[in-house]
Design an enzyme around this catalytic site. Structure first.
Site, PDB file in Angstrom:
ATOM      1  N   CYS A  61      45.483   4.468 -15.575  1.00 12.38           N
ATOM      2  CA  CYS A  61      45.428   5.803 -14.963  1.00 12.38           C
ATOM      3  C   CYS A  61      46.816   6.368 -14.689  1.00 12.38           C
ATOM      4  CB  CYS A  61      44.646   5.759 -13.651  1.00 12.38           C
ATOM      5  SG  CYS A  61      42.961   5.240 -13.888  1.00 12.38           S
ATOM      6  N   HIS A 118      46.253  10.528  -7.790  1.00 11.46           N
ATOM      7  CA  HIS A 118      45.221  10.171  -8.774  1.00 11.46           C
ATOM      8  C   HIS A 118      43.854  10.242  -8.093  1.00 11.46           C
ATOM      9  CE1 HIS A 118      42.887   8.258 -11.749  1.00 11.46           C
ATOM     10  NE2 HIS A 118      42.861   7.056 -11.194  1.00 11.46           N
ATOM     11  N   ASN A 127      36.598   9.964 -11.720  1.00 10.21           N
ATOM     12  CA  ASN A 127      37.893   9.409 -12.107  1.00 10.21           C
ATOM     13  C   ASN A 127      38.103   9.606 -13.614  1.00 10.21           C
ATOM     14  OD1 ASN A 127      40.054   7.807 -12.845  1.00 10.21           O
ATOM     15  ND2 ASN A 127      39.389   6.006 -11.680  1.00 10.21           N
TER      16      ASN A 127
HETATM   17  N1  ACO Z   1      25.341   2.050  -5.977  1.00 11.79           N
HETATM   18  C1  ACO Z   1      24.840   1.288  -5.000  1.00 11.79           C
HETATM   19  N2  ACO Z   1      25.395   0.115  -4.644  1.00 11.79           N
HETATM   20  C2  ACO Z   1      26.510  -0.275  -5.301  1.00 11.79           C
HETATM   21  C3  ACO Z   1      27.081   0.490  -6.330  1.00 11.79           C
HETATM   22  C4  ACO Z   1      26.453   1.698  -6.664  1.00 11.79           C
HETATM   23  N3  ACO Z   1      26.914   2.514  -7.625  1.00 11.79           N
HETATM   24  N4  ACO Z   1      28.181  -0.149  -6.797  1.00 11.79           N
HETATM   25  C5  ACO Z   1      28.324  -1.276  -6.082  1.00 11.79           C
HETATM   26  N5  ACO Z   1      27.287  -1.362  -5.182  1.00 11.79           N
HETATM   27  C6  ACO Z   1      27.028  -2.410  -4.201  1.00 11.79           C
HETATM   28  C7  ACO Z   1      27.602  -3.742  -4.605  1.00 11.79           C
HETATM   29  O1  ACO Z   1      26.721  -4.401  -5.481  1.00 11.79           O
HETATM   30  C8  ACO Z   1      27.743  -4.428  -3.274  1.00 11.79           C
HETATM   31  O2  ACO Z   1      26.470  -4.941  -2.901  1.00 11.79           O
HETATM   32  P1  ACO Z   1      26.355  -6.358  -2.126  1.00 11.79           P
HETATM   33  O3  ACO Z   1      27.070  -6.160  -0.820  1.00 11.79           O
HETATM   34  O4  ACO Z   1      24.891  -6.534  -2.001  1.00 11.79           O
HETATM   35  O5  ACO Z   1      27.037  -7.348  -3.021  1.00 11.79           O
HETATM   36  C9  ACO Z   1      28.078  -3.303  -2.303  1.00 11.79           C
HETATM   37  O6  ACO Z   1      27.701  -2.086  -2.976  1.00 11.79           O
HETATM   38  C10 ACO Z   1      29.545  -3.233  -1.928  1.00 11.79           C
HETATM   39  O7  ACO Z   1      30.328  -3.337  -3.096  1.00 11.79           O
HETATM   40  P2  ACO Z   1      31.882  -3.245  -3.028  1.00 11.79           P
HETATM   41  O8  ACO Z   1      32.439  -3.375  -4.422  1.00 11.79           O
HETATM   42  O9  ACO Z   1      32.451  -4.151  -1.981  1.00 11.79           O
HETATM   43  O10 ACO Z   1      32.039  -1.707  -2.505  1.00 11.79           O
HETATM   44  P3  ACO Z   1      33.325  -0.920  -2.159  1.00 11.79           P
HETATM   45  O11 ACO Z   1      33.213  -0.328  -0.831  1.00 11.79           O
HETATM   46  O12 ACO Z   1      34.574  -1.667  -2.482  1.00 11.79           O
HETATM   47  O13 ACO Z   1      33.230   0.312  -3.185  1.00 11.79           O
HETATM   48  C11 ACO Z   1      34.200   0.963  -5.250  1.00 11.79           C
HETATM   49  C12 ACO Z   1      33.212   0.053  -4.564  1.00 11.79           C
HETATM   50  C13 ACO Z   1      33.752   2.390  -5.077  1.00 11.79           C
HETATM   51  C14 ACO Z   1      34.247   0.600  -6.731  1.00 11.79           C
HETATM   52  C15 ACO Z   1      35.592   0.779  -4.618  1.00 11.79           C
HETATM   53  O14 ACO Z   1      35.909  -0.587  -4.515  1.00 11.79           O
HETATM   54  C16 ACO Z   1      36.702   1.466  -5.408  1.00 11.79           C
HETATM   55  O15 ACO Z   1      36.736   2.683  -5.522  1.00 11.79           O
HETATM   56  N6  ACO Z   1      37.671   0.687  -5.906  1.00 11.79           N
HETATM   57  C17 ACO Z   1      38.777   1.237  -6.686  1.00 11.79           C
HETATM   58  C18 ACO Z   1      38.272   1.577  -8.036  1.00 11.79           C
HETATM   59  C19 ACO Z   1      39.244   2.362  -8.812  1.00 11.79           C
HETATM   60  O16 ACO Z   1      39.981   3.156  -8.298  1.00 11.79           O
HETATM   61  N7  ACO Z   1      39.225   2.148 -10.108  1.00 11.79           N
HETATM   62  C20 ACO Z   1      39.975   2.880 -11.008  1.00 11.79           C
HETATM   63  C21 ACO Z   1      41.336   2.347 -11.175  1.00 11.79           C
HETATM   64  S1  ACO Z   1      42.219   3.318 -12.183  1.00 11.79           S
HETATM   65  C22 ACO Z   1      41.908   3.118 -13.879  1.00 11.79           C
HETATM   66  O17 ACO Z   1      42.830   2.638 -14.554  1.00 11.79           O
HETATM   67  C23 ACO Z   1      40.533   3.525 -14.471  1.00 11.79           C
END
Ligand code: ACO
Length: 331
Positions: free
Chosen positions: A116, A256, A286
């Site tokens: 990104c 970003h 994103n």
């Molecule tokens: N809908 C419902 N539940 C979900 C979903 C969804 N879409 N996705 C994950 N969950 C669940 C998980 O299974 C987990 O359940 P569990 O507790 O029963 O195991 C729970 O939600 C919590 O999951 P986490 O991964 O801990 O949730 P978090 O609060 O961290 O949010 C997220 C997840 C949104 C992905 C966050 O971690 C994030 O934004 N991280 C950064 C991602 C990012 O920026 N990526 C791009 C990088 S840049 C590039 O180069 C593309």
């Protein structure tokens, strides 16, 4: 006097199709409430094979809009540098394919792969070329079609990622406007947090691997989230420090657009109120390398950027990579 790299035109393009959180509820086990609360995303744009919406198509449209605003003829461009992790083809580069479409016959064109951070890496490369006196005009773009590498059964990633393109036209100037600093960093030790298996590492063996798996994206979101906030904060502070500026001097921060919670944590760490932070993650999700140039184009066309103001661009992505660019707006 050393020339500075000034943005003189901006443009962006997104696919027509809007994919809402409600629609995603019928694809994976998720909810509008979860996606909104955890990411701030309400909708995203997804490219279609039935319309001219490849990475090259979107990048070309964004480039044409930026050229039009800049009143610059394509043959004036010395460089075309495109940040992307989703080129239409392994080669030639997306930059060369856009070059052909816009007929920028003189330019040296190449892609940058920095997750990104691709757009800010590309901007930093062009900034160096401008200051070295080897480039007067350039097209810098961020172009992605992430929907093509998303695993549509993985709810932890398919709700986040989307398609789009943004572009800027650069001109060398000797005034006080333009890029004041560009910082780029990376640490390959965190490569396992976000990757897509694509390329020549352990390729499927002809005649042996009949069950070829798609090269979709894999992400450890939670660990990535924490790294993202730390790296973004530190490289944004590097930008302020190297320019002798404080958070109060920044008229607009354009980070970003990955997750509203990451953006809010960054703004809090820097002491920049959210009123001075541009966000559009709610409508585009994103879009990786495209997110900052799309946001920059929207903010400029909405009249949010005034000549002489300081603008802070800051990003992170797969690699891991992270980057900041501080500029004095000069259009
Ligand atoms: N809908 C419902 N539940 C979900 C979903 C969804 N879409 N996705 C994950 N969950 C669940 C998980 O299974 C987990 O359940 P569990 O507790 O029963 O195991 C729970 O939600 C919590 O999951 P986490 O991964 O801990 O949730 P978090 O609060 O961290 O949010 C997220 C997840 C949104 C992905 C966050 O971690 C994030 O934004 N991280 C950064 C991602 C990012 O920026 N990526 C791009 C990088 S840049 C590039 O180069 C593309």
């Amino acid at each position: 006097m050393t020339p500075r790299c000034c943005i003189i035109g901006t443009g962006s393009a997104v696919p027509e199709r809007i994919l809402s959180n409600a629609e995603l509820e019928s694809i994976v086990e998720t909810s509008d409430e979860w996606i909104t609360r955890r990411t701030g995303i309400k909708a995203r744009r997804i490219a279609s094979n039935l319309r001219p919406e490849t990475s090259t198509d979107l990048g070309t449209l964004a480039a044409r809009k930026a050229l039009e605003m800049a009143h610059t003829a394509p043959e004036n461009l010395d460089m075309i540098v495109v940040g992307t992790v989703t080129p239409d083809q392994q080669f030639p580069s997306t930059a060369c394919m856009i070059q052909k479409e816009i007929n920028a016959t003189r330019a040296a064109a190449f892609d940058v792969s920095a997750g990104c951070s691709g757009f800010l890496y590309a901007l930093a490369i062009v900034d160096n070329a401008v200051r070295a006196g080897t480039c007067r005009h350039a097209l810098v773009a961020g172009v992605e079609r992430l929907s093509s590498i998303v695993n549509w059964q993985d709810r932890s990633t398919c709700v986040l990622l989307a398609d789009g393109a943004g572009a800027v036209i650069i001109e060398a100037h000797t005034g006080s406007g333009g890029i004041r600093s560009a910082h780029i960093r990376s640490d390959g030790n965190f490569g396992e947090l976000l990757y897509a298996r694509y390329g020549n590492l352990n390729p499927p063996q002809p005649l042996e691997d009949v069950d070829i798996k798609p090269f979709h994206l894999i992400m450890e979101g939670n660990r990535l989230f924490k790294r993202a906030v730390n790296f973004l904060t530190s490289i944004a502070k590097d930008a302020l420090k190297s320019n002798g500026l404080a958070a109060a001097d920044i008229a607009l921060m354009i980070p970003h657009q990955a997750n509203i919670r990451i953006i809010e944590a960054l703004a809090k760490n820097l002491g920049i109120p959210m009123q001075r932070v541009y966000t559009n993650v709610h409508k585009y999700g994103n879009t990786s390398s495209a997110s900052i140039p799309i946001a920059l184009d929207e903010a400029h066309r909405a009249g949010l950027l005034k000549s002489g103001q300081y603008v802070l661009l800051v990003t992170f992505g797969a690699g891991l990579t992270w980057a900041s660019v501080l500029l004095k707006w000069s259009i």
